[in-house]
Design an enzyme around this catalytic site. Structure first.
Site, PDB file in Angstrom:
ATOM      1  N   GLU A 100     -48.226   7.439  67.640  1.00  0.00           N
ATOM      2  CA  GLU A 100     -47.854   8.002  66.340  1.00  0.00           C
ATOM      3  C   GLU A 100     -48.050   6.986  65.231  1.00  0.00           C
ATOM      4  O   GLU A 100     -47.881   5.793  65.434  1.00  0.00           O
ATOM      5  CB  GLU A 100     -46.359   8.323  66.347  1.00  0.00           C
ATOM      6  CG  GLU A 100     -46.043   9.608  67.035  1.00  0.00           C
ATOM      7  CD  GLU A 100     -44.545   9.783  67.165  1.00  0.00           C
ATOM      8  OE1 GLU A 100     -43.837   9.565  66.171  1.00  0.00           O
ATOM      9  OE2 GLU A 100     -44.108  10.121  68.264  1.00  0.00           O
ATOM     10  N   CYS A 113     -47.059   3.088  58.520  1.00  0.00           N
ATOM     11  CA  CYS A 113     -46.334   2.467  59.621  1.00  0.00           C
ATOM     12  C   CYS A 113     -47.125   2.734  60.907  1.00  0.00           C
ATOM     13  O   CYS A 113     -47.334   3.886  61.274  1.00  0.00           O
ATOM     14  CB  CYS A 113     -44.934   3.063  59.711  1.00  0.00           C
ATOM     15  SG  CYS A 113     -43.982   2.507  61.134  1.00  0.00           S
ATOM     16  N   CYS A 124     -36.288  -1.286  74.829  1.00  0.00           N
ATOM     17  CA  CYS A 124     -35.020  -1.415  74.103  1.00  0.00           C
ATOM     18  C   CYS A 124     -34.168  -0.154  74.310  1.00  0.00           C
ATOM     19  O   CYS A 124     -34.676   0.971  74.240  1.00  0.00           O
ATOM     20  CB  CYS A 124     -35.277  -1.656  72.622  1.00  0.00           C
ATOM     21  SG  CYS A 124     -36.193  -3.190  72.340  1.00  0.00           S
ATOM     22  N   CYS A 127     -34.100   3.015  71.761  1.00  0.00           N
ATOM     23  CA  CYS A 127     -35.371   3.417  71.145  1.00  0.00           C
ATOM     24  C   CYS A 127     -35.959   4.645  71.828  1.00  0.00           C
ATOM     25  O   CYS A 127     -35.915   4.785  73.053  1.00  0.00           O
ATOM     26  CB  CYS A 127     -36.350   2.249  71.232  1.00  0.00           C
ATOM     27  SG  CYS A 127     -37.964   2.624  70.519  1.00  0.00           S
ATOM     28  N   CYS A 341     -40.330   6.721  64.910  1.00  0.00           N
ATOM     29  CA  CYS A 341     -41.627   6.664  65.548  1.00  0.00           C
ATOM     30  C   CYS A 341     -41.438   6.718  67.056  1.00  0.00           C
ATOM     31  O   CYS A 341     -40.563   6.083  67.599  1.00  0.00           O
ATOM     32  CB  CYS A 341     -42.360   5.388  65.161  1.00  0.00           C
ATOM     33  SG  CYS A 341     -44.014   5.736  64.616  1.00  0.00           S
TER      34      CYS A 341
HETATM   35  N1  SAH Z   1     -41.361  -3.827  68.591  1.00  0.00           N
HETATM   36  C1  SAH Z   1     -41.181  -4.083  67.195  1.00  0.00           C
HETATM   37  C2  SAH Z   1     -41.543  -2.934  66.297  1.00  0.00           C
HETATM   38  C3  SAH Z   1     -41.072  -1.592  66.728  1.00  0.00           C
HETATM   39  S1  SAH Z   1     -39.821  -0.646  66.048  1.00  0.00           S
HETATM   40  C4  SAH Z   1     -39.762  -4.475  66.931  1.00  0.00           C
HETATM   41  O1  SAH Z   1     -38.943  -4.383  67.836  1.00  0.00           O
HETATM   42  O2  SAH Z   1     -39.459  -4.933  65.844  1.00  0.00           O
HETATM   43  C5  SAH Z   1     -39.464  -0.974  64.405  1.00  0.00           C
HETATM   44  C6  SAH Z   1     -37.959  -1.065  64.165  1.00  0.00           C
HETATM   45  O3  SAH Z   1     -37.268   0.174  64.415  1.00  0.00           O
HETATM   46  C7  SAH Z   1     -37.285  -2.112  65.048  1.00  0.00           C
HETATM   47  O4  SAH Z   1     -36.385  -2.854  64.263  1.00  0.00           O
HETATM   48  C8  SAH Z   1     -36.567  -1.257  66.042  1.00  0.00           C
HETATM   49  O5  SAH Z   1     -35.524  -1.954  66.658  1.00  0.00           O
HETATM   50  C9  SAH Z   1     -36.115  -0.090  65.179  1.00  0.00           C
HETATM   51  N2  SAH Z   1     -35.696   1.112  65.903  1.00  0.00           N
HETATM   52  C10 SAH Z   1     -36.151   1.577  67.083  1.00  0.00           C
HETATM   53  N3  SAH Z   1     -35.517   2.725  67.421  1.00  0.00           N
HETATM   54  C11 SAH Z   1     -34.654   2.992  66.410  1.00  0.00           C
HETATM   55  C12 SAH Z   1     -33.720   4.040  66.163  1.00  0.00           C
HETATM   56  N4  SAH Z   1     -33.550   5.034  67.021  1.00  0.00           N
HETATM   57  N5  SAH Z   1     -32.999   3.988  65.018  1.00  0.00           N
HETATM   58  C13 SAH Z   1     -33.181   2.966  64.134  1.00  0.00           C
HETATM   59  N6  SAH Z   1     -34.057   1.962  64.297  1.00  0.00           N
HETATM   60  C14 SAH Z   1     -34.776   1.965  65.437  1.00  0.00           C
END
Ligand code: SAH
Length: 353
Positions: A100, A113, A124, A127, A341
């Site tokens: 995406e 993005c 994580c 996520c 995303c």
């Molecule tokens: N791998 C990279 C980029 C991916 S995600 C990283 O970890 O930074 C981009 C951001 O969105 C990261 O800060 C991630 O922790 C956050 N993120 C992921 N899932 C989320 C959610 N459900 N709600 C809010 N932020 C989220």
């Protein structure tokens, strides 16, 4: 370079330099200067196909697809957020969802993005991408295409780029750097490095390499917790790269590049959103030129947590402000589409099972 054009696989327009394209065109009996026109259409006029390049001779437009692939991503789904402030794109191949991208419309302009991997190996806990299964990193051409296809869809330049989609950019380091170089090419799209942000879970050796390579690209760290015990559970890679080491690498990045870095801190109700967490965060960022970006957690179906109370978010922010930490609260666009995303692909993947 010599085998461009006689290779088994058709070269991809998002991989080619103008010189390489000129070589292919010459071999096919076309004028090499047409390569400049084609590149102009791709990177400055946001064409979405060769057929749109209306000032090329029709014979050339018809012949080009025989020799050059106009990208490899298939648009499977496009979704607009509330109030037209965000658009999500799901790209695939042969009908199968892959990645995406999201286009965000802020008052100051457009931000793209991008995803960097198909699925994500970081896993994580909070996520949407965590159970999608990691397949592979995206190629340079695929990353460039995500961006240019959004420009083509919007028929507009996108002035900012964040690597905050699915995937950990530093686990696909070379291709992400090559895509950045391609998009910043002064003869091509000419994106400004200062308008690009790479967001990472925190991999110290990659952050140090990035300080040497990035030449002005900005760095953001997804911190989300101030204690290793909690961060270990939220971000499994913390067991390998604990908070102390990650924060030291972040501080080194800011000092080495003279740039302000971003600390992303996602707030989950009752998990990391209390005043004592805020005070611990103040202590962690001390001495680092940074901006803390607070992000209310965006609910993911199947996960037990909740978004933080507005009051707790306000109190958290106030603790930081009182201690002179620069802080912003991420505005949610289109139902928090920007933090979501992975969710579109997840919906599609689950439906297809
Ligand atoms: N791998 C990279 C980029 C991916 S995600 C990283 O970890 O930074 C981009 C951001 O969105 C990261 O800060 C991630 O922790 C956050 N993120 C992921 N899932 C989320 C959610 N459900 N709600 C809010 N932020 C989220």
């Amino acid at each position: 370079m010599n085998d461009v054009g006689v290779h088994d696989e058709k070269p991809n327009i998002f991989d080619l330099t103008r010189e390489e394209l000129a070589f292919i065109l010459t071999e096919r009996g076309h004028k090499p200067y047409r390569a400049g026109q084609v590149m102009n259409w791709v990177y400055k006029r946001y064409a979405g196909s060769f057929q749109e390049m209306t000032d090329l001779p029709k014979a050339l437009r018809d012949d080009l697809p025989n020799w050059v692939e106009f990208g490899s991503l298939e648009l499977l789904k496009k979704q607009e957020g509330a109030g037209d402030q965000a658009k999500r794109y799901l790209w695939g191949s042969g009908g199968k969802p892959l990645v995406e991208s999201v286009l965000l419309k802020y008052k100051y302009g457009l931000t793209g993005c991008l995803s960097t991997q198909i699925g994500c190996p970081a896993g994580c806990a909070f996520c949407a991408s965590r159970h999608l299964g990691y397949e592979r990193g995206l190629s340079k051409a695929e990353i460039v295409e995500e961006f240019m296809r959004m420009c083509a869809d919007e028929k507009s330049r996108i002035g900012r780029l964040v690597f905050m989609g699915t995937g950990e950019p530093f686990l696909n380091y070379e291709n992400v750097m090559a895509a950045i170089d391609k998009l910043c090419d002064p003869d091509g799209y000419n994106l400004s490095r200062r308008r690009i942000t790479v967001s990472t879970v925190g991999i110290p050796e990659a952050m140090r390499e990035f300080a040497r390579d990035s030449r002005g690209v900005r760095l953001a760290l997804s911190l989300h917790a101030t204690r290793d015990g909690l961060r270990d559970r939220l971000i499994p890679l913390n067991r390998t790269y604990p908070i102390g080491e990650v924060m030291e690498a972040l501080g080194d990045y800011a000092r080495a590049t003279g740039q302000r870095v971003t600390v992303e801190y996602m707030l989950i109700s009752g998990v990391n959103d209390k005043k004592e967490d805020a005070r611990a965060l103040v202590a962690l960022v001390e001495g680092i030129d940074c901006l803390v970006n607070l992000i209310p957690w965006n609910p993911v179906p199947g996960l037990p947590w909740e978004r933080p109370d507005a009051e707790d978010v306000r109190a958290f922010k106030e603790v930081l402000e009182r201690n002179r930490v620069k802080v912003t609260l991420r505005r949610s666009l289109g139902g928090n589409i920007e933090a979501a995303c992975g969710q579109l692909r997840r919906e599609m993947t689950e439906r297809n099972r």
